[in-house]
Design a protein around this motif. Structure first.
Motif, PDB file in Angstrom:
ATOM      1  N   GLN A 253     107.462 -18.386  -1.887  1.00  0.00           N
ATOM      2  CA  GLN A 253     107.076 -18.886  -3.209  1.00  0.00           C
ATOM      3  C   GLN A 253     107.680 -20.261  -3.466  1.00  0.00           C
ATOM      4  OE1 GLN A 253     108.132 -15.858  -2.437  1.00  0.00           O
ATOM      5  NE2 GLN A 253     107.220 -14.261  -3.734  1.00  0.00           N
ATOM      6  N   GLN A 254     108.872 -20.507  -2.967  1.00  0.00           N
ATOM      7  CA  GLN A 254     109.516 -21.806  -3.138  1.00  0.00           C
ATOM      8  C   GLN A 254     108.873 -22.883  -2.269  1.00  0.00           C
ATOM      9  OE1 GLN A 254     113.466 -20.280  -2.200  1.00  0.00           O
ATOM     10  NE2 GLN A 254     114.181 -20.794  -4.256  1.00  0.00           N
ATOM     11  N   GLN A 255     108.300 -22.465  -1.148  1.00  0.00           N
ATOM     12  CA  GLN A 255     107.716 -23.435  -0.222  1.00  0.00           C
ATOM     13  C   GLN A 255     106.235 -23.693  -0.472  1.00  0.00           C
ATOM     14  OE1 GLN A 255     109.191 -23.230   4.030  1.00  0.00           O
ATOM     15  NE2 GLN A 255     109.601 -21.130   3.385  1.00  0.00           N
ATOM     16  N   TYR A 256     105.521 -22.649  -0.915  1.00  0.00           N
ATOM     17  CA  TYR A 256     104.073 -22.757  -1.062  1.00  0.00           C
ATOM     18  C   TYR A 256     103.672 -22.320  -2.476  1.00  0.00           C
ATOM     19  CZ  TYR A 256     104.400 -22.851   4.023  1.00  0.00           C
ATOM     20  OH  TYR A 256     104.729 -23.174   5.316  1.00  0.00           O
ATOM     21  N   PRO A 257     103.218 -23.236  -3.307  1.00  0.00           N
ATOM     22  CA  PRO A 257     102.827 -22.868  -4.674  1.00  0.00           C
ATOM     23  C   PRO A 257     101.663 -21.888  -4.715  1.00  0.00           C
ATOM     24  CG  PRO A 257     102.176 -25.132  -4.153  1.00  0.00           C
ATOM     25  CD  PRO A 257     103.061 -24.677  -3.050  1.00  0.00           C
ATOM     26  N   GLN A 258     100.899 -21.802  -3.613  1.00  0.00           N
ATOM     27  CA  GLN A 258      99.777 -20.860  -3.564  1.00  0.00           C
ATOM     28  C   GLN A 258     100.263 -19.409  -3.577  1.00  0.00           C
ATOM     29  OE1 GLN A 258     100.565 -23.208  -1.392  1.00  0.00           O
ATOM     30  NE2 GLN A 258      98.775 -24.354  -0.636  1.00  0.00           N
ATOM     31  N   LYS A 260     102.212 -16.829  -5.233  1.00  0.00           N
ATOM     32  CA  LYS A 260     102.909 -16.410  -6.451  1.00  0.00           C
ATOM     33  C   LYS A 260     103.639 -15.083  -6.210  1.00  0.00           C
ATOM     34  CE  LYS A 260     100.715 -19.473  -9.316  1.00  0.00           C
ATOM     35  NZ  LYS A 260     100.010 -20.187  -8.265  1.00  0.00           N
ATOM     36  N   SER A 423      92.021 -23.035   0.210  1.00  0.00           N
ATOM     37  CA  SER A 423      92.072 -22.512  -1.159  1.00  0.00           C
ATOM     38  C   SER A 423      90.680 -22.507  -1.778  1.00  0.00           C
ATOM     39  CB  SER A 423      93.017 -23.375  -2.008  1.00  0.00           C
ATOM     40  OG  SER A 423      92.592 -24.711  -2.020  1.00  0.00           O
TER      41      SER A 423
END
Length: 423
Positions: A253-258, A260, A423
């Motif tokens: 979650q910290q590395q990839y905003p996709q 959640k 995405s």
């Protein structure tokens, strides 16, 4: 767009003469994977950085996008996280197999396919008969054995040094065990992290003492005496390897905003541990064994349910790797068929009915060739499929066909970056 990675551990292989020079993926019937390859896009992935062992702890961490040079601490700390052991600054955690030794050689890395309930009995016995005397001698709790799953357990050495060289038992079948004992790293210097640690020489000496004394103790245990009477392989030695300190890893979650929220589904402590540090929820599936008899359907249902409320799901199936280590060609072929029809197919059929798109990626973490019975760090084939993707020219999923895939040859965290960009 939701994302799911389906990983068949050790599924890739080398050409096998008995199969007409084909690899297992080329030879076996796997209509679902081939369909996804035809409708999607393929490529190959380097999962093992230069200088690292071609193990699942390395490859799976790289596949999830981590820089091994920054986060790698071996299997032990990952498996500690999986079973809920919170490491302290002075802990050295190391994977502890229970293996089979016969005629002075390592016969199998899994103690004759040891069951968890039997492994628990043996680990508790070693805690009482092996760890306790050492701790009393040291005047502190220096050594602790912790039950894991099946033959895969954990050994904690308070103040132990990670600067040692260990031999993974699955990489040395039919080799003399004495020549594979733990040794200190060459040209090592004394290391201190937090509190004062043992030297690498003292740590290696302690681990080798544990190995040799475990053999005396386990040989006399009723479990092994009964196995010997039945002519079965005995679980008669511990084998520690791949140790380290508590790792420092950012979550996905910290590395990839996709991402959640996410879930990891695996029967293997190591993979659960990676998932723990990656910030993924761990889902346990009843009947998931890490072997060919695992609950494929249960894992598929768990993955589908996780995808309903999570953005990212990582499904790991160990069966092909175990069959490869056993050198069992027919069984490894079966595990690929099972993965294809009993896990991938139901997931695909379900998500095709959803309004929200799901991106499916399929790959192994490394090769476990049945004729070598060890991990091989060559590039692995992968496929990526989602509704609306422009397919490339690859018509089936295997090591050779994916060379022509439009993704080409990716390296390490490039795979996760590529997947998350969809995405």
């Amino acid at each position: 767009m939701k994302h799911i990675i389906i990983l068949g551990d050790g599924m890739a292989d080398l050409p096998v003469e008995r199969l007409g020079g084909k690899t297992l993926l080329q030879y076996v019937k796997k209509p679902m994977m081939d369909q996804l390859a035809r409708e999607g896009r393929c490529g190959r992935l380097v999962t093992v950085p230069e200088g690292f062992p071609p193990g699942s702890e390395v490859a799976n961490t790289a596949i999830l996008g981590y820089d091994l040079k920054k986060v790698y601490e071996g299997r032990g700390p990952l498996e500690a996280a999986s079973i809920g052991y919170e490491m302290t600054d002075d802990d050295f955690a190391i994977r502890c197999n229970i293996i089979t030794i016969e005629d002075g050689k390592i016969i199998t890395h899994n103690g004759g396919n040891l069951e968890t309930k039997d492994g628990d009995v043996l680990i508790k016995y070693l805690n009482e008969t092996l760890a306790k005397p050492i701790n009393e001698r040291e005047g502190c709790e220096r050594v602790k054995f912790i039950t894991g799953i099946q033959y895969r357990h954990l050994l904690i050495i308070k103040g132990g040094s990670k600067h040692i060289v260990c031999a993974p038992p699955h990489d040395h079948p039919n080799e003399p065990w004495r020549s594979l004992l733990v040794r200190p790293e060459s040209n090592n210097t004394f290391h201190q992290t937090g509190s004062v640690r043992l030297s690498s020489e003292a740590t290696a000496k302690l681990l080798n003492e544990l190995i040799t004394k475990s053999q005396e103790l386990l040989a006399a245990h009723p479990f092994n005496i009964e196995r010997a009477k039945r002519g079965e392989r005995q679980a008669n030695s511990i084998w520690p390897w791949s140790g380290g300190y508590r790792p420092s890893m950012e979550t996905l979650q910290q590395q990839y905003p996709q991402v959640k929220s996410g879930t990891v589904i695996s029967a293997v402590d190591l993979i659960r541990g990676i998932g723990h540090y990656a910030g993924l929820k761990i889902v346990e599936v009843p009947g998931a064994t890490g072997l060919a008899n695992t609950n494929y359907e249960g894992k598929a249902l768990a993955a589908i349910e996780a995808l309903r409320h999570d953005d990212f799901v990582f499904v790991h199936v160990e069966a092909s790797d175990e069959a490869g280590h056993d050198g069992d060609l027919e069984l490894k072929l079966k595990t690929i068929e099972y993965l294809d029809q009993r896990l991938i197919a139901p997931i695909y059929k379900e998500v095709c009915t959803w309004k929200e798109s799901v991106c499916i990626a399929v790959l192994p973490d490394h090769l476990t060739p049945v004729e070598q019975r060890i991990h091989v760090g060559q590039p692995v084939p992968f496929l990526i499929w989602y509704r609306g993707i422009s397919p490339d020219e690859v018509q089936q999923y295997d090591e050779v066909s994916c060379v022509s895939g439009s993704y080409g040859l990716l390296k390490l965290n490039e795979f996760m970056h590529t997947l998350m960009s969809i995405s």
